[in-house]
Scaffold this motif. Sequence first.
Motif, PDB file in Angstrom:
ATOM      1  N   GLY A  13       0.566  -1.031   0.215  1.00 35.72           N
ATOM      2  CA  GLY A  13      -0.196   0.008  -0.389  1.00 35.72           C
ATOM      3  C   GLY A  13       0.865   1.044   0.213  1.00 35.72           C
ATOM      4  O   GLY A  13       0.410   2.780  -0.529  1.00 35.72           O
ATOM      5  N   PHE A  14       2.063   1.294   0.112  1.00 32.09           N
ATOM      6  CA  PHE A  14       2.604   2.708   0.577  1.00 32.09           C
ATOM      7  C   PHE A  14       3.744   3.118  -0.725  1.00 32.09           C
ATOM      8  O   PHE A  14       3.084   3.942  -1.149  1.00 32.09           O
ATOM      9  CB  PHE A  14       4.277   1.934   1.706  1.00 32.09           C
ATOM     10  CG  PHE A  14       4.818   3.554   1.606  1.00 32.09           C
ATOM     11  CD1 PHE A  14       4.863   4.011   1.926  1.00 32.09           C
ATOM     12  CD2 PHE A  14       6.637   2.690   1.027  1.00 32.09           C
ATOM     13  CE1 PHE A  14       5.533   5.380   2.173  1.00 32.09           C
ATOM     14  CE2 PHE A  14       6.966   4.025   0.970  1.00 32.09           C
ATOM     15  CZ  PHE A  14       7.001   4.884   1.264  1.00 32.09           C
ATOM     16  N   LEU A  16       1.747   2.453  -3.523  1.00 37.20           N
ATOM     17  CA  LEU A  16       0.554   2.705  -3.749  1.00 37.20           C
ATOM     18  C   LEU A  16       0.709   4.301  -3.883  1.00 37.20           C
ATOM     19  O   LEU A  16       0.731   4.966  -4.405  1.00 37.20           O
ATOM     20  CB  LEU A  16      -0.486   1.834  -3.613  1.00 37.20           C
ATOM     21  CG  LEU A  16      -1.822   2.192  -4.418  1.00 37.20           C
ATOM     22  CD1 LEU A  16      -1.848   2.294  -6.297  1.00 37.20           C
ATOM     23  CD2 LEU A  16      -2.799   1.488  -3.920  1.00 37.20           C
ATOM     24  N   ALA A  17       0.577   4.854  -3.172  1.00 36.49           N
ATOM     25  CA  ALA A  17       0.983   6.077  -2.183  1.00 36.49           C
ATOM     26  C   ALA A  17       1.076   6.915  -2.359  1.00 36.49           C
ATOM     27  O   ALA A  17       1.274   8.119  -2.885  1.00 36.49           O
ATOM     28  CB  ALA A  17       0.220   5.698  -0.048  1.00 36.49           C
ATOM     29  N   ILE A  18       2.428   6.383  -2.631  1.00 36.13           N
ATOM     30  CA  ILE A  18       3.558   6.791  -3.117  1.00 36.13           C
ATOM     31  C   ILE A  18       3.731   7.661  -4.518  1.00 36.13           C
ATOM     32  O   ILE A  18       4.009   8.047  -5.617  1.00 36.13           O
ATOM     33  CB  ILE A  18       5.453   7.038  -2.922  1.00 36.13           C
ATOM     34  CG1 ILE A  18       5.155   6.800  -1.545  1.00 36.13           C
ATOM     35  CG2 ILE A  18       6.441   7.058  -3.207  1.00 36.13           C
ATOM     36  CD1 ILE A  18       5.310   8.355  -0.492  1.00 36.13           C
ATOM     37  N   LEU A  20       0.982   7.407  -6.335  1.00 42.21           N
ATOM     38  CA  LEU A  20       0.324   8.162  -6.757  1.00 42.21           C
ATOM     39  C   LEU A  20      -0.090   9.990  -6.782  1.00 42.21           C
ATOM     40  O   LEU A  20      -0.209  10.813  -7.150  1.00 42.21           O
ATOM     41  CB  LEU A  20      -1.339   8.573  -5.640  1.00 42.21           C
ATOM     42  CG  LEU A  20      -2.159   6.412  -6.239  1.00 42.21           C
ATOM     43  CD1 LEU A  20      -3.212   6.655  -5.275  1.00 42.21           C
ATOM     44  CD2 LEU A  20      -2.548   7.004  -7.704  1.00 42.21           C
ATOM     45  N   LEU A  21       1.212  10.033  -4.855  1.00 39.21           N
ATOM     46  CA  LEU A  21       0.916  11.675  -5.010  1.00 39.21           C
ATOM     47  C   LEU A  21       3.203  11.813  -5.742  1.00 39.21           C
ATOM     48  O   LEU A  21       2.098  12.772  -5.978  1.00 39.21           O
ATOM     49  CB  LEU A  21       2.013  11.358  -3.396  1.00 39.21           C
ATOM     50  CG  LEU A  21       1.192  11.452  -2.214  1.00 39.21           C
ATOM     51  CD1 LEU A  21       1.216  10.798  -1.171  1.00 39.21           C
ATOM     52  CD2 LEU A  21      -0.363  12.310  -2.151  1.00 39.21           C
ATOM     53  N   GLY A  44       1.504   2.229  -9.505  1.00 38.84           N
ATOM     54  CA  GLY A  44       1.010   1.657  -8.020  1.00 38.84           C
ATOM     55  C   GLY A  44       0.494   0.421  -7.761  1.00 38.84           C
ATOM     56  O   GLY A  44       1.303  -0.732  -7.532  1.00 38.84           O
TER      57      GLY A  44
END
Length: 62
Positions: A13-14, A16-18, A20-21, A44
């Motif tokens: 999940g980390f 994916l979040a990074i 996206l940002l 991601g």
Amino acid sequence: MANSPSRTPMAGGFLLAISLLAGTVLGAGRGQASIGFVAGLGVGLALLLLVWLVDRARSPRN
């Protein structure tokens, strides 16, 4: 009683979040934040799938 797994599963999940940002920031720098978001989502999800496949291959089979 069932035995609990002996190791902790990996989490993607980390990544994916990074992604996206990062995609949004890079896209905004080029004037296309939405396209950057979608590109970050694609990257991601690919990384998330890769982490899931590696974790599944490492887990012991019952």
